[in-house]
Design an enzyme around this catalytic site. Structure first.
Site, PDB file in Angstrom:
ATOM      1  N   ASP A   9     100.136  26.129  -5.053  1.00 45.06           N
ATOM      2  CA  ASP A   9      99.214  25.127  -4.524  1.00 45.06           C
ATOM      3  C   ASP A   9      99.227  23.944  -5.484  1.00 45.06           C
ATOM      4  O   ASP A   9     100.053  23.891  -6.405  1.00 45.06           O
ATOM      5  CB  ASP A   9      97.817  25.713  -4.310  1.00 45.06           C
ATOM      6  CG  ASP A   9      97.050  25.995  -5.597  1.00 45.06           C
ATOM      7  OD1 ASP A   9      97.638  25.867  -6.706  1.00 45.06           O
ATOM      8  OD2 ASP A   9      95.867  26.349  -5.507  1.00 45.06           O
ATOM      9  N   CYS A  66      98.971  29.400  -8.816  1.00 46.51           N
ATOM     10  CA  CYS A  66      97.800  28.575  -8.500  1.00 46.51           C
ATOM     11  C   CYS A  66      96.911  28.554  -9.731  1.00 46.51           C
ATOM     12  O   CYS A  66      97.281  29.089 -10.776  1.00 46.51           O
ATOM     13  CB  CYS A  66      97.073  29.049  -7.240  1.00 46.51           C
ATOM     14  SG  CYS A  66      96.037  30.505  -7.375  1.00 46.51           S
ATOM     15  N   GLY A  71      93.726  33.412  -5.407  1.00 46.99           N
ATOM     16  CA  GLY A  71      93.898  33.051  -3.999  1.00 46.99           C
ATOM     17  C   GLY A  71      95.279  33.376  -3.470  1.00 46.99           C
ATOM     18  O   GLY A  71      95.418  33.958  -2.383  1.00 46.99           O
ATOM     19  N   HIS A  99     105.265  50.325 -12.465  1.00 43.59           N
ATOM     20  CA  HIS A  99     104.354  51.270 -11.825  1.00 43.59           C
ATOM     21  C   HIS A  99     104.029  50.950 -10.378  1.00 43.59           C
ATOM     22  O   HIS A  99     103.681  51.854  -9.614  1.00 43.59           O
ATOM     23  CB  HIS A  99     103.049  51.353 -12.612  1.00 43.59           C
ATOM     24  CG  HIS A  99     103.229  51.925 -13.975  1.00 43.59           C
ATOM     25  ND1 HIS A  99     102.164  52.142 -14.820  1.00 43.59           N
ATOM     26  CD2 HIS A  99     104.326  52.319 -14.660  1.00 43.59           C
ATOM     27  CE1 HIS A  99     102.606  52.648 -15.962  1.00 43.59           C
ATOM     28  NE2 HIS A  99     103.920  52.757 -15.888  1.00 43.59           N
ATOM     29  N   ARG A 137     102.776  56.897  -5.039  1.00 41.30           N
ATOM     30  CA  ARG A 137     101.605  56.031  -4.973  1.00 41.30           C
ATOM     31  C   ARG A 137     101.906  54.736  -4.204  1.00 41.30           C
ATOM     32  O   ARG A 137     101.104  54.300  -3.381  1.00 41.30           O
ATOM     33  CB  ARG A 137     101.131  55.690  -6.389  1.00 41.30           C
ATOM     34  CG  ARG A 137     100.682  56.915  -7.142  1.00 41.30           C
ATOM     35  CD  ARG A 137     100.503  56.666  -8.605  1.00 41.30           C
ATOM     36  NE  ARG A 137     100.199  57.923  -9.292  1.00 41.30           N
ATOM     37  CZ  ARG A 137     100.473  58.157 -10.550  1.00 41.30           C
ATOM     38  NH1 ARG A 137     101.063  57.231 -11.290  1.00 41.30           N
ATOM     39  NH2 ARG A 137     100.165  59.314 -11.089  1.00 41.30           N
TER      40      ARG A 137
END
Length: 143
Positions: A9, A66, A71, A99, A137
């Site tokens: 942004d 950003c 965001g 991970h 996971r």
């Protein structure tokens, strides 16, 4: 040549431009999803196309910048298959790859130096996913 997606942004514009130049010097081809000026913009307008290009298989990894990284990270993670992580230190980028198999790194331009941003991106790009117990996971992330 490895290709990367990059976007930002207005608050991340200067760092995006710096990273594009530096990554090209490192041998990467970079596609810039914008913004293309420091004028105020809505970050989802740039994050959604970048995330879609990754989930569509055009790119394996992306970089978003950003002011706080919050965001762009929240927005990118709305896309199934995106595992975006915020990193303000290189070790966090390494752990996100090792991970979580992060495929997008989000940088908080207002809270890291340019040198730190380059170190974070280096760790993100040079660290492999460990798989094993972490794969189980990661497989549970998407809804």
């Amino acid at each position: 040549m490895k290709t990367l997606a990059i976007g930002a942004d207005h608050a991340g514009f200067a760092y995006k431009e710096m990273l594009k130049t530096w990554l090209a010097e490192q041998g990467y081809a970079v596609r810039d999803f914008g913004t293309h000026s420091p004028d105020s913009v809505d970050y989802p307008d740039y994050v959604h196309p970048l995330a879609a290009a990754i989930t569509g298989g055009e790119f394996e990894q992306g970089i978003l910048v950003c002011g706080s990284a919050n965001g762009v990270c929240i927005t990118a993670n709305k896309h199934a298959g995106i595992r975006a992580a915020i990193a303000w230190e290189p070790e966090l980028a390494s752990l996100a790859r090792q991970h979580n198999n992060a495929n997008v790194i989000c940088l908080p331009a207002r809270f890291v130096s340019e040198e730190a941003a380059r170190a974070i991106v280096t760790q993100f790009l040079e660290t492999d996913f460990e798989g094993g117990r972490h794969q189980t996971r990661v497989d549970k992330i998407n809804c």
